[in-house]
Design a protein around this motif. Sequence first.
Motif, PDB file in Angstrom:
ATOM      1  N   GLY A 225       0.765  -1.234   0.000  1.00  0.00           N
ATOM      2  CA  GLY A 225       0.000   0.000   0.000  1.00  0.00           C
ATOM      3  C   GLY A 225       0.797   1.285   0.000  1.00  0.00           C
ATOM      4  N   GLY A 253      -0.444   3.545   4.942  1.00  0.00           N
ATOM      5  CA  GLY A 253      -1.817   3.982   4.712  1.00  0.00           C
ATOM      6  C   GLY A 253      -2.427   4.762   5.844  1.00  0.00           C
ATOM      7  N   PHE A 296      -1.919  -2.319   6.136  1.00  0.00           N
ATOM      8  CA  PHE A 296      -2.201  -1.173   5.269  1.00  0.00           C
ATOM      9  C   PHE A 296      -3.574  -0.635   5.651  1.00  0.00           C
ATOM     10  N   ARG A 315      -7.007   1.627  -6.888  1.00  0.00           N
ATOM     11  CA  ARG A 315      -6.077   0.510  -6.766  1.00  0.00           C
ATOM     12  C   ARG A 315      -6.895  -0.725  -6.402  1.00  0.00           C
ATOM     13  N   LEU A 318      -5.773  -3.444  -4.029  1.00  0.00           N
ATOM     14  CA  LEU A 318      -5.652  -3.237  -2.591  1.00  0.00           C
ATOM     15  C   LEU A 318      -6.988  -3.289  -1.853  1.00  0.00           C
ATOM     16  N   VAL A 322      -7.174  -3.789   2.997  1.00  0.00           N
ATOM     17  CA  VAL A 322      -7.187  -2.655   3.914  1.00  0.00           C
ATOM     18  C   VAL A 322      -7.594  -3.123   5.306  1.00  0.00           C
TER      19      VAL A 322
END
Length: 439
Positions: A225, A253, A296, A315, A318, A322
């Motif tokens: 990330g 992040g 992240f 993205r 990703l 998260v």
Amino acid sequence: MRRLILCLAMILATGPAALAASPFDDWRADAPGVTRRYEPAQIPPPRPSGGPEAADVVNPARIVRQIKPPRAPPGFQVRLFASGLARPRALRTAPDGDVFVAETGSGRILYFPKDSAKAKVFATGLSRPYGIGFWPPGPAPRFVYVGEPTRVVRFPYRPGAPAAGPAQTIVPGIPGNHHWTRDLAVAPDGKALFVAIGSGSNEAGDMQRSPPGGVAAFAATHPLGEAWGPEVGRAQVRVFDPDGRGLRTWATGLRNCSGITVQPGTGSLWCAVNERDGLGDNTPPDYVTAVRRGAFYGWPWFYIGDHPDPRIPGRPDLKDKVTVPEVLLQAHTAPLGIVFYDGAQFPARYRGDAFVAEHGSWNRTRRVGYKVVRVRFSGGRPTGAVEDFLTGFVISDAAAWGRPVGVTVAADGALLVSEDASGTIWRISWTGAAPARGR
């Protein structure tokens, strides 16, 4: 009716059934004991610029030079500890009981000897000092580490005395633009120190659509990330060896982790995070979270899980990676200092909870923050409940006299709170006696 509600909140604040309030209200609903929960499912969609709650609100508080005691729950006494300071920010209590404060406005680190409210100078000549850490952990630290916007330095330490030598640069070359607060924490085993490095922008709007060589190639050689270009190494908590070597990424992040601390007992690193601006009054929420190694937390592409920021290219690789933070706060409250209560003075129900200083909003239609909140824990884990603890810094819709920043537990178990608008530090102690009713 509102006054009745606030009175009820004060009455109920001493027990577990404090009055609940909405995470979408403003400072007028604040009172010691008022409790809120903000769940990810409640997050409103981002607001477009120019909407009824415009995404680009600029609404800073007018600072009034009118110092008055903040309000705490019944049974607590609030007293002025120190005044006349130049933007006091982070607070730390040394193992011997001295209280250290980063006086950002003067470039000094001050300390208050145990049982004294008269400051002494520990170090001078610093550039916007913020984070403070004692190393090694335990009763006999040998160095005091200080975070500046572009570096981490350390000073030889003798308890009860000014710095025993000049500053030594330990971590140089930290980018210092935009978010500049560099808070520090020391690992419980003393083998590493943590430094928080906020992003270089609000939403990485100046970042190129893709890095040289493409996203896949970049992701293969960088932490999960991590953003590219000017944001490399930003929006992170990084970790380094006590001598400054081995600088590496701990988590990514985190748009602006302004306060970090280690949870007693578990040794877990915790962070108070300022989320991004420009998406509306209540989007996204700020938060408090355990910071897990390799995790992240979304910035700049996502917030609070898989909520995408519509302003920048996505993205999708990703989206499912998260980490969702544990405790959500009202949006734009700007949490800064954080400390776990490990003292013995407050009632037992406070032990293990966290206190977070909220510096207050400037980019929200209705003002929030400007207070200290209690993040409730049970068995070492957060319950999600966030309770107003110290309020009264706001004067009106337009003005405030104080903006809380630092929190620390004093040697006697009292809580100390700094605020940088009027330059004061406040001491909150438990007396067990409710204040007498006024006539």
